[in-house]
Every structure is written in C-alpha cells, then in structure tokens.
Design a protein around this motif. Sequence first.
Motif, PDB file in Angstrom:
ATOM      1  N   THR B  18       0.841  -1.197   0.000  1.00 14.34           N
ATOM      2  CA  THR B  18       0.000   0.000   0.000  1.00 14.34           C
ATOM      3  C   THR B  18       0.872   1.242   0.000  1.00 14.34           C
ATOM      4  OG1 THR B  18      -1.837  -1.098   1.141  1.00 14.34           O
ATOM      5  CG2 THR B  18      -1.728   1.305   1.313  1.00 14.34           C
ATOM      6  N   VAL B  19       0.448   2.242  -0.739  1.00 13.26           N
ATOM      7  CA  VAL B  19       1.186   3.499  -0.805  1.00 13.26           C
ATOM      8  C   VAL B  19       0.201   4.658  -0.707  1.00 13.26           C
ATOM      9  CG1 VAL B  19       1.089   3.641  -3.336  1.00 13.26           C
ATOM     10  CG2 VAL B  19       2.941   4.786  -2.101  1.00 13.26           C
ATOM     11  N   THR B  20       0.653   5.742  -0.099  1.00 14.33           N
ATOM     12  CA  THR B  20      -0.184   6.944   0.027  1.00 14.33           C
ATOM     13  C   THR B  20       0.524   8.136  -0.596  1.00 14.33           C
ATOM     14  OG1 THR B  20      -1.239   6.135   2.056  1.00 14.33           O
ATOM     15  CG2 THR B  20      -1.336   8.504   1.630  1.00 14.33           C
ATOM     16  N   LEU B  21      -0.169   8.818  -1.486  1.00 16.08           N
ATOM     17  CA  LEU B  21       0.347  10.014  -2.137  1.00 16.08           C
ATOM     18  C   LEU B  21      -0.321  11.231  -1.514  1.00 16.08           C
ATOM     19  CD1 LEU B  21       0.216   8.850  -5.879  1.00 16.08           C
ATOM     20  CD2 LEU B  21       1.925   8.354  -4.116  1.00 16.08           C
ATOM     21  N   SER B  22       0.468  12.249  -1.246  1.00 14.00           N
ATOM     22  CA  SER B  22      -0.034  13.415  -0.521  1.00 14.00           C
ATOM     23  C   SER B  22      -0.381  14.572  -1.449  1.00 14.00           C
ATOM     24  CB  SER B  22       1.023  13.893   0.483  1.00 14.00           C
ATOM     25  OG  SER B  22       1.326  12.868   1.407  1.00 14.00           O
ATOM     26  N   CYS B  23      -1.351  15.349  -1.015  1.00 19.43           N
ATOM     27  CA  CYS B  23      -1.762  16.536  -1.756  1.00 19.43           C
ATOM     28  C   CYS B  23      -2.369  17.524  -0.772  1.00 19.43           C
ATOM     29  CB  CYS B  23      -2.776  16.179  -2.833  1.00 19.43           C
ATOM     30  SG  CYS B  23      -3.528  17.603  -3.684  1.00 19.43           S
ATOM     31  N   THR B  24      -1.954  18.769  -0.864  1.00 20.31           N
ATOM     32  CA  THR B  24      -2.615  19.829  -0.110  1.00 20.31           C
ATOM     33  C   THR B  24      -3.048  20.903  -1.082  1.00 20.31           C
ATOM     34  OG1 THR B  24      -0.528  20.969   0.330  1.00 20.31           O
ATOM     35  CG2 THR B  24      -1.300  19.403   2.001  1.00 20.31           C
ATOM     36  N   TYR B  25      -4.035  21.666  -0.689  1.00 19.99           N
ATOM     37  CA  TYR B  25      -4.556  22.698  -1.571  1.00 19.99           C
ATOM     38  C   TYR B  25      -4.927  23.920  -0.745  1.00 19.99           C
ATOM     39  CZ  TYR B  25      -9.000  20.944   0.173  1.00 19.99           C
ATOM     40  OH  TYR B  25     -10.025  20.554   1.000  1.00 19.99           O
ATOM     41  N   ASP B  26      -5.058  25.017  -1.437  1.00 17.03           N
ATOM     42  CA  ASP B  26      -5.443  26.244  -0.763  1.00 17.03           C
ATOM     43  C   ASP B  26      -6.588  26.883  -1.540  1.00 17.03           C
ATOM     44  OD1 ASP B  26      -3.975  29.465   0.016  1.00 17.03           O
ATOM     45  OD2 ASP B  26      -5.422  28.258   1.121  1.00 17.03           O
ATOM     46  N   THR B  27      -7.645  27.229  -0.837  1.00 20.90           N
ATOM     47  CA  THR B  27      -8.786  27.868  -1.473  1.00 20.90           C
ATOM     48  C   THR B  27      -9.604  28.591  -0.420  1.00 20.90           C
ATOM     49  OG1 THR B  27     -10.736  27.495  -2.872  1.00 20.90           O
ATOM     50  CG2 THR B  27     -10.270  25.830  -1.200  1.00 20.90           C
ATOM     51  N   SER B  28     -10.332  29.592  -0.868  1.00 17.37           N
ATOM     52  CA  SER B  28     -11.272  30.276   0.005  1.00 17.37           C
ATOM     53  C   SER B  28     -12.713  29.906  -0.363  1.00 17.37           C
ATOM     54  CB  SER B  28     -11.088  31.793  -0.099  1.00 17.37           C
ATOM     55  OG  SER B  28     -11.262  32.210  -1.431  1.00 17.37           O
ATOM     56  N   GLU B  29     -12.868  29.058  -1.371  1.00 19.57           N
ATOM     57  CA  GLU B  29     -14.197  28.641  -1.793  1.00 19.57           C
ATOM     58  C   GLU B  29     -14.721  27.552  -0.864  1.00 19.57           C
ATOM     59  OE1 GLU B  29     -14.301  29.181  -6.575  1.00 19.57           O
ATOM     60  OE2 GLU B  29     -13.023  27.557  -5.856  1.00 19.57           O
ATOM     61  N   SER B  30     -16.025  27.468  -0.774  1.00 19.49           N
ATOM     62  CA  SER B  30     -16.643  26.421   0.031  1.00 19.49           C
ATOM     63  C   SER B  30     -17.159  25.283  -0.837  1.00 19.49           C
ATOM     64  CB  SER B  30     -17.804  27.000   0.848  1.00 19.49           C
ATOM     65  OG  SER B  30     -18.760  27.602  -0.020  1.00 19.49           O
ATOM     66  N   ASP B  31     -17.371  25.579  -2.128  1.00 20.07           N
ATOM     67  CA  ASP B  31     -17.897  24.589  -3.061  1.00 20.07           C
ATOM     68  C   ASP B  31     -16.806  24.262  -4.073  1.00 20.07           C
ATOM     69  OD1 ASP B  31     -20.368  24.605  -5.741  1.00 20.07           O
ATOM     70  OD2 ASP B  31     -19.458  22.939  -4.626  1.00 20.07           O
ATOM     71  N   TYR B  32     -16.303  23.041  -4.050  1.00 23.19           N
ATOM     72  CA  TYR B  32     -15.248  22.669  -4.988  1.00 23.19           C
ATOM     73  C   TYR B  32     -15.175  21.151  -5.087  1.00 23.19           C
ATOM     74  CZ  TYR B  32     -12.652  22.323  -0.541  1.00 23.19           C
ATOM     75  OH  TYR B  32     -12.258  22.032   0.744  1.00 23.19           O
ATOM     76  N   TYR B  33     -14.347  20.709  -6.008  1.00 19.05           N
ATOM     77  CA  TYR B  33     -14.168  19.285  -6.257  1.00 19.05           C
ATOM     78  C   TYR B  33     -12.668  18.992  -6.313  1.00 19.05           C
ATOM     79  CZ  TYR B  33     -18.943  19.957  -7.902  1.00 19.05           C
ATOM     80  OH  TYR B  33     -20.277  20.305  -7.998  1.00 19.05           O
ATOM     81  N   LEU B  34     -12.313  17.825  -5.893  1.00 17.78           N
ATOM     82  CA  LEU B  34     -10.918  17.391  -5.930  1.00 17.78           C
ATOM     83  C   LEU B  34     -10.816  16.082  -6.691  1.00 17.78           C
ATOM     84  CD1 LEU B  34     -10.156  18.151  -2.204  1.00 17.78           C
ATOM     85  CD2 LEU B  34      -9.219  19.402  -4.157  1.00 17.78           C
ATOM     86  N   PHE B  35      -9.709  15.926  -7.399  1.00 19.38           N
ATOM     87  CA  PHE B  35      -9.525  14.757  -8.251  1.00 19.38           C
ATOM     88  C   PHE B  35      -8.098  14.233  -8.122  1.00 19.38           C
ATOM     89  CE2 PHE B  35     -13.349  15.658 -10.743  1.00 19.38           C
ATOM     90  CZ  PHE B  35     -13.483  17.027 -10.596  1.00 19.38           C
ATOM     91  N   TRP B  36      -7.958  12.962  -8.384  1.00 19.93           N
ATOM     92  CA  TRP B  36      -6.675  12.370  -8.672  1.00 19.93           C
ATOM     93  C   TRP B  36      -6.729  11.821 -10.102  1.00 19.93           C
ATOM     94  CZ3 TRP B  36      -2.117  12.538  -6.243  1.00 19.93           C
ATOM     95  CH2 TRP B  36      -2.103  12.937  -4.889  1.00 19.93           C
ATOM     96  N   TYR B  37      -5.726  12.235 -10.881  1.00 20.22           N
ATOM     97  CA  TYR B  37      -5.567  11.738 -12.239  1.00 20.22           C
ATOM     98  C   TYR B  37      -4.270  10.959 -12.329  1.00 20.22           C
ATOM     99  CZ  TYR B  37      -9.356  14.470 -14.389  1.00 20.22           C
ATOM    100  OH  TYR B  37     -10.585  14.975 -14.759  1.00 20.22           O
TER     101      TYR B  37
END
Lengths: 113, 115
Positions: B18-37
């Motif tokens: 098992t492996v875990t890939l990390s991602c952080t993001y910055d936004t001021s929006e409350s409505d959004y979507y996140l994806f892994w490609y």
Amino acid sequence: ETGVTQSPTHLIKTRGQQVTLRCSSQSGHNTVSWYQQALGQGPQFIFQYYREEENGRGNFPPRFSGLQFPNYSSELNVNALELDDSALYLCASSLGDRGYEQYFGPGTRLTVT
Amino acid sequence: AQTVTQSQPEMSVQEAETVTLSCTYDTSESDYYLFWYKQPPSRQMILVIRQEAYKQQNATENRFSVNFQKAAKSFSLKISDSQLGDAAMYFCAYRGGGATNKLIFGTGTLLAVQP
C-alpha cells in the motif's frame, strides 16, 4: 480509452510560425477544455469552449485562440510560436460547462525550434 | 487564487503493498471538487477518483481511496494492493464551483512499482 481524440500526435514547428491542433470530443460532450503541459509540470488551463463560445480562459496571451464547431470538436491555434510553447497540449471534454467529470485525449506533443 | 501542492516528486512501492500520495490545496471557496488523475507513459490523463467538498465520506474506487481532510485542506490518495500497472505520474487537481471546468493541477508524483 476515453473516446477523446487529438491530432496530430506530435509535430515540430519553427519559432514565429503558426500551428493548429485539433480535438474531437467524446460523443455527447458539448464542452472542451485545452491545457498546456510543459515537461515535468502539471497541465495549465488555457481555455474552455461551451456550445461554440469561449467561457473561461487561463493566463495565456491572445496569440492562443480557439474554435469549437457545431459537432463540438475543437481547434487550438497558436500564432507567433515561441520556444516556451514547446509542450504537450491536452484537450478534455465534458458534458456541460459545470460537468465535473472531464475526459482527456492523448495529447499533441509540440516542439518549437 | 487556488493552489495545489504535491510535495512528493517520486514514490516507490512494492507490488501488493500500500502506498499513500499526498496533496494539499489552498482555497477560500466552500464549493469545490478534488480529483486524482493518473498519467502513464502513454500520456493520456485518466481519472482515478473524485471527491466533492460537501461530502464528508471519503471516496473509494476499488483499490483506490482518498483521505479528505477539509479543515486541513488535505487530499491524499491511498493505493492498496499495488500493481505493476499502477506505475505512472499521479496528479492531484482542484476544480472550483464556478462556471468553468478549469482544473488546477499539482506538479505530480511519479510512482514506481517494484516487482
């Protein structure tokens, strides 16, 4: 396979020339977005076309322009090519301008010499 | 402006592990979507998994699952039972709730799978 096709697969152009890249969207999809992916980087959003109108644009100069046709296929045109335009150009299609699921094509590799 | 950060340029995992890939993001929006490609050497970007910000439950797609921590603005991808075919560049991407499908991508994590 996503059903999104792009042509050509790769091409080489000289600085100052113009290039046209083509994208055929997945059946039923009416929105096409274009991205530029420089080597070793994530894709950068160029613009989006929805029902033949540009309705969103990233931080790219006006020499990057596009078209969308009634069958929802699309073209990306780049004028006055610069060396930094060398990249993989990806198009993605989706259903609607708010459809969150985008399907990418295999890309066109552009080299500017 | 929204940003997406992937701090692991390269990762390696043994087949079946098992492996875990990390991602952080910055936004001021409350409505959004996140994806892994996933982008294999064939270059075609393939959607692996998506997460709607308003959903508290973490998304799961077969061997792929996410750990979505909205307050921490963290969105990691866990790949279980890794297979040789999982070897690829993985991109985390953000889409706001606005009128375009504009995706903001991170710089990617290159995953190698060792037999």
